[in-house]
Design a protein around this motif. Structure first.
Motif, PDB file in Angstrom:
ATOM      1  N   ALA A  51      -9.456  -0.610  -2.940  1.00  0.00           N
ATOM      2  CA  ALA A  51      -8.095  -1.152  -2.925  1.00  0.00           C
ATOM      3  C   ALA A  51      -8.095  -2.461  -2.146  1.00  0.00           C
ATOM      4  O   ALA A  51      -8.922  -2.657  -1.257  1.00  0.00           O
ATOM      5  CB  ALA A  51      -7.136  -0.164  -2.276  1.00  0.00           C
TER       6      ALA A  51
ATOM      7  N   GLU B  77      -0.997  -5.815  -4.419  1.00  0.00           N
ATOM      8  CA  GLU B  77      -1.939  -4.735  -4.162  1.00  0.00           C
ATOM      9  C   GLU B  77      -2.771  -4.542  -5.421  1.00  0.00           C
ATOM     10  O   GLU B  77      -2.269  -4.716  -6.536  1.00  0.00           O
ATOM     11  CB  GLU B  77      -1.129  -3.451  -3.895  1.00  0.00           C
ATOM     12  CG  GLU B  77      -1.914  -2.297  -3.365  1.00  0.00           C
ATOM     13  CD  GLU B  77      -1.974  -2.304  -1.844  1.00  0.00           C
ATOM     14  OE1 GLU B  77      -1.365  -3.191  -1.211  1.00  0.00           O
ATOM     15  OE2 GLU B  77      -2.642  -1.415  -1.291  1.00  0.00           O
TER      16      GLU B  77
ATOM     17  N   ARG C  47       8.305  -7.233   7.821  1.00  0.00           N
ATOM     18  CA  ARG C  47       7.723  -6.935   9.132  1.00  0.00           C
ATOM     19  C   ARG C  47       8.355  -7.773  10.216  1.00  0.00           C
ATOM     20  O   ARG C  47       8.584  -8.964  10.024  1.00  0.00           O
ATOM     21  CB  ARG C  47       6.217  -7.263   9.146  1.00  0.00           C
ATOM     22  CG  ARG C  47       5.396  -6.315   8.348  1.00  0.00           C
ATOM     23  CD  ARG C  47       3.931  -6.574   8.561  1.00  0.00           C
ATOM     24  NE  ARG C  47       3.196  -6.108   7.396  1.00  0.00           N
ATOM     25  CZ  ARG C  47       1.915  -6.323   7.188  1.00  0.00           C
ATOM     26  NH1 ARG C  47       1.218  -7.013   8.064  1.00  0.00           N
ATOM     27  NH2 ARG C  47       1.331  -5.855   6.111  1.00  0.00           N
TER      28      ARG C  47
ATOM     29  N   THR D  68      -8.777   2.969   4.299  1.00  0.00           N
ATOM     30  CA  THR D  68     -10.015   2.557   3.635  1.00  0.00           C
ATOM     31  C   THR D  68     -11.178   2.649   4.621  1.00  0.00           C
ATOM     32  O   THR D  68     -11.001   2.493   5.824  1.00  0.00           O
ATOM     33  CB  THR D  68      -9.950   1.099   3.119  1.00  0.00           C
ATOM     34  OG1 THR D  68      -9.513   0.242   4.176  1.00  0.00           O
ATOM     35  CG2 THR D  68      -9.018   0.949   1.936  1.00  0.00           C
TER      36      THR D  68
ATOM     37  N   GLN E 235       0.461   3.174  -3.178  1.00  0.00           N
ATOM     38  CA  GLN E 235      -0.849   3.581  -3.713  1.00  0.00           C
ATOM     39  C   GLN E 235      -0.842   5.012  -4.238  1.00  0.00           C
ATOM     40  O   GLN E 235      -1.228   5.270  -5.383  1.00  0.00           O
ATOM     41  CB  GLN E 235      -1.915   3.480  -2.614  1.00  0.00           C
ATOM     42  CG  GLN E 235      -2.506   2.108  -2.416  1.00  0.00           C
ATOM     43  CD  GLN E 235      -3.674   2.147  -1.438  1.00  0.00           C
ATOM     44  OE1 GLN E 235      -4.239   3.211  -1.146  1.00  0.00           O
ATOM     45  NE2 GLN E 235      -4.046   0.988  -0.941  1.00  0.00           N
TER      46      GLN E 235
ATOM     47  N   SER F  43       0.826  -1.211   0.000  1.00  0.00           N
ATOM     48  CA  SER F  43       0.000   0.000   0.000  1.00  0.00           C
ATOM     49  C   SER F  43       0.862   1.263   0.000  1.00  0.00           C
ATOM     50  O   SER F  43       0.384   2.341  -0.377  1.00  0.00           O
ATOM     51  CB  SER F  43      -0.919   0.031   1.223  1.00  0.00           C
ATOM     52  OG  SER F  43      -1.730  -1.107   1.295  1.00  0.00           O
TER      53      SER F  43
ATOM     54  N   GLN G 279       3.311  -9.383  -1.167  1.00  0.00           N
ATOM     55  CA  GLN G 279       1.921  -8.954  -1.294  1.00  0.00           C
ATOM     56  C   GLN G 279       1.616  -8.542  -2.728  1.00  0.00           C
ATOM     57  O   GLN G 279       2.510  -8.188  -3.491  1.00  0.00           O
ATOM     58  CB  GLN G 279       1.650  -7.735  -0.396  1.00  0.00           C
ATOM     59  CG  GLN G 279       1.571  -8.061   1.080  1.00  0.00           C
ATOM     60  CD  GLN G 279       1.098  -6.875   1.905  1.00  0.00           C
ATOM     61  OE1 GLN G 279       1.450  -5.729   1.619  1.00  0.00           O
ATOM     62  NE2 GLN G 279       0.306  -7.140   2.929  1.00  0.00           N
TER      63      GLN G 279
ATOM     64  N   GLY H 172      -5.120  -5.641  -0.625  1.00  0.00           N
ATOM     65  CA  GLY H 172      -3.743  -6.109  -0.519  1.00  0.00           C
ATOM     66  C   GLY H 172      -3.781  -7.560  -0.074  1.00  0.00           C
ATOM     67  O   GLY H 172      -4.325  -7.874   0.984  1.00  0.00           O
TER      68      GLY H 172
ATOM     69  N   PHE I 191      -8.896  -0.194   8.581  1.00  0.00           N
ATOM     70  CA  PHE I 191      -7.604   0.310   8.101  1.00  0.00           C
ATOM     71  C   PHE I 191      -7.718   1.827   8.029  1.00  0.00           C
ATOM     72  O   PHE I 191      -8.783   2.331   7.648  1.00  0.00           O
ATOM     73  CB  PHE I 191      -7.275  -0.226   6.689  1.00  0.00           C
ATOM     74  CG  PHE I 191      -7.119  -1.721   6.610  1.00  0.00           C
ATOM     75  CD1 PHE I 191      -5.989  -2.354   7.119  1.00  0.00           C
ATOM     76  CD2 PHE I 191      -8.115  -2.495   6.033  1.00  0.00           C
ATOM     77  CE1 PHE I 191      -5.856  -3.731   7.055  1.00  0.00           C
ATOM     78  CE2 PHE I 191      -7.988  -3.883   5.963  1.00  0.00           C
ATOM     79  CZ  PHE I 191      -6.859  -4.496   6.479  1.00  0.00           C
TER      80      PHE I 191
ATOM     81  N   GLY J 173      -6.715  -7.922   2.927  1.00  0.00           N
ATOM     82  CA  GLY J 173      -7.442  -6.796   3.495  1.00  0.00           C
ATOM     83  C   GLY J 173      -7.854  -5.887   2.348  1.00  0.00           C
ATOM     84  O   GLY J 173      -7.174  -5.828   1.328  1.00  0.00           O
ATOM     85  N   CYS J 174      -8.984  -5.187   2.506  1.00  0.00           N
ATOM     86  CA  CYS J 174      -9.448  -4.346   1.400  1.00  0.00           C
ATOM     87  C   CYS J 174     -10.465  -3.335   1.892  1.00  0.00           C
ATOM     88  O   CYS J 174     -10.887  -3.377   3.043  1.00  0.00           O
ATOM     89  CB  CYS J 174     -10.056  -5.209   0.299  1.00  0.00           C
ATOM     90  SG  CYS J 174     -11.576  -6.056   0.802  1.00  0.00           S
ATOM     91  N   GLY J 175     -10.879  -2.436   0.993  1.00  0.00           N
ATOM     92  CA  GLY J 175     -11.918  -1.491   1.362  1.00  0.00           C
ATOM     93  C   GLY J 175     -12.059  -0.379   0.348  1.00  0.00           C
ATOM     94  O   GLY J 175     -11.359  -0.356  -0.673  1.00  0.00           O
TER      95      GLY J 175
HETATM   96  N1  PHE Z   1      -2.002  -2.905   3.465  1.00  0.00           N
HETATM   97  C1  PHE Z   1      -2.917  -3.720   4.221  1.00  0.00           C
HETATM   98  C2  PHE Z   1      -2.101  -4.792   4.987  1.00  0.00           C
HETATM   99  O1  PHE Z   1      -0.974  -5.039   4.663  1.00  0.00           O
HETATM  100  C3  PHE Z   1      -3.916  -4.433   3.335  1.00  0.00           C
HETATM  101  C4  PHE Z   1      -4.826  -3.489   2.594  1.00  0.00           C
HETATM  102  C5  PHE Z   1      -4.514  -3.053   1.317  1.00  0.00           C
HETATM  103  C6  PHE Z   1      -5.996  -3.043   3.180  1.00  0.00           C
HETATM  104  C7  PHE Z   1      -5.367  -2.187   0.631  1.00  0.00           C
HETATM  105  C8  PHE Z   1      -6.853  -2.201   2.530  1.00  0.00           C
HETATM  106  C9  PHE Z   1      -6.536  -1.774   1.249  1.00  0.00           C
HETATM  107  O2  PHE Z   1      -2.586  -5.392   5.933  1.00  0.00           O
END
Ligand code: PHE
Length: 412
Positions: free
Chosen positions: A267, A150, A134, A227, A115, A112, A148, A269, A224, A246-248
């Motif tokens: 978006a 995206e 991480r 989003t 983005q 992300s 990941q 991920g 998040f 995850g998304c939104g």
């Molecule tokens: N970046 C978030 C994660 O790593 C995932 C995500 C991407 C959520 C795009 C919302 C939109 O957990």
């Protein structure tokens, strides 16, 4: 190459009090497993690309989504957090959870981070694959480097409402709206419902394309900062629900700042290792880093849609050893010991021999108030049987380094 700077991908970054990348982690930067032909992560990426290319075409049959898989994992803290409206005091910024090159620069913690720059460059629909970093616990589905993908899609009001009867009368935005659990203040409820429907349908289609109709999935509401509303998709794997993405609906403020304020979008991920583990029944995330032919050759299919029947390498026996120590005392009463520091130390020394580290016991001395912890380290090699002797050497080195580097007092 000085002690006072960190070298990554041919650039040099001055160290400061935030620097916490380790040589083991830096050695992974540039491996780009997702770009290695026939690696399982590459294979998943190719299948996702192929699905998006064939399912979503723009004018004259060109693919709607562009694909980016070569962006450097070195990003600014601003890109990774601020550009996504993550507040300055947000817990996700902790040194204990991220790999910082210094106060301003880090290894991206998620794709992300790109983005805003890609939206700003004028793209309306894109996929972006990359390695992310991480600091985290150690077990069969966590590794400090993973991958990941995206996805972002933006809509003008014409695009979003074109399939709706009398859609010209609808608008993406409303001027005096309120933020509710369903929507952001700037968005009309009609717009959000269509975006949410398109997002969930896009991802459900993708997952069914990858796993077939029989896969069990569920949507979970979540949060998040970039989003709203936000969701997670979970897939049933070996009896448990596993989060795969995850998304939104993208925060409108993010799109405003990227010069796309006249559009709204979604978006997502997704975690490529997670998907590959479910799809190919890969039991341990360390296998993705394996150079063992018995692992890699199984993914050399003629055609990316050809099914892979993964034969799990038979697991060699594990060995476990415990380590107990008194935590360092600090004058101001604050804990100076961070669990992730210990996990990193174990990784730095034990490398991929370490399968899992768990806190098995903890107590406080009734008189002195000092705290003691005991961790169990499970050692296992993916390709051969370990001997107690060689594990002993590694374990003793971990004991010594924990004392000298983390200030704990061993009870070995
Ligand atoms: N970046 C978030 C994660 O790593 C995932 C995500 C991407 C959520 C795009 C919302 C939109 O957990």
């Amino acid at each position: 190459i000085g002690q006072d700077s960190v070298e990554v991908l041919g650039h040099s970054y001055p160290r400061d009090d935030f620097t916490n990348v380790t040589p083991k982690i830096l050695a992974k930067v540039g491996r780009n497993l997702h770009n290695q032909s026939h690696h399982p992560l590459w294979l998943i990426k190719e299948r996702i690309k192929a699905h998006f290319y064939s399912a979503y075409a723009a004018k004259r049959g060109n693919p709607l989504f562009s694909v980016h898989d070569n962006l450097s994992p070195v990003v600014t803290v601003e890109q990774n957090f601020d550009s996504l409206l993550i507040p300055p005091d947000h817990p996700s910024r902790k040194r204990g959870d991220n790999y910082y090159l210094n106060r301003n620069t880090m290894l991206r913690a998620h794709t992300s981070a790109h983005q805003r720059e890609l939206v700003r460059s004028g793209l309306d629909a894109f996929l972006l694959a990359g390695d992310v970093y991480r600091r985290d616990e150690i077990d069969c589905s966590h590794y400090p480097v993973f991958h990941q993908m995206e996805g972002v899609r933006l809509f003008s009001d014409i695009e979003l409402f074109s399939a709706v009867q009398n859609g010209e009368e609808l608008s993406l935005f409303e001027s005096r709206g309120r933020r509710t659990p369903q929507k952001q203040e700037a968005h009309s409820l009609e717009a959000v419902k269509l975006l949410e429907f398109d997002l969930k349908q896009t991802l459900t289609r993708l997952v069914t394309h990858l796993f077939g109709e029989d896969i069990e999935v569920r949507w979970v509401d979540c949060y998040f900062p970039f989003t709203h509303p936000s969701f997670e998709l979970e897939v049933r794997f070996q009896g448990d629900w596993m989060e795969v993405l995850g998304c939104g609906v993208m925060e409108q403020q993010l799109l405003d700042s990227a010069g796309a304020g006249d559009k709204a979008g979604w978006a997502f991920g997704l975690g490529l290792e997670r998907l590959a583990m479910v799809l190919y029944n890969i039991p341990d995330i360390r296998l993705f880093w394996s150079q063992d032919e018995r692992f890699l050759k199984q993914f050399r299919v003629q055609h990316i849609q050809q099914p892979v029947c993964f034969q799990s390498l038979s697991k060699y026996p594990p060995l476990h050893n415990d380590i107990s120590f008194w935590l360092p005392e600090s004058e101001d009463g604050r804990e100076s010991f961070i669990e992730n520091d210990f996990y990193d130390l174990v990784r730095s020394i034990g490398g991929d021999l370490v399968e899992k580290v768990s806190l098995v016991d903890e107590f406080m001395h009734p008189k002195t108030g000092r705290r003691s912890q005991c961790y169990r380290i499970v050692y296992r090699h993916m390709e051969r049987t370990l001997t107690q002797q060689e594990v002993r050497l590694v374990h003793e080195q971990i004991e010594r380094s924990a004392e000298t580097e983390l200030g704990v007092q061993g009870r070995f």
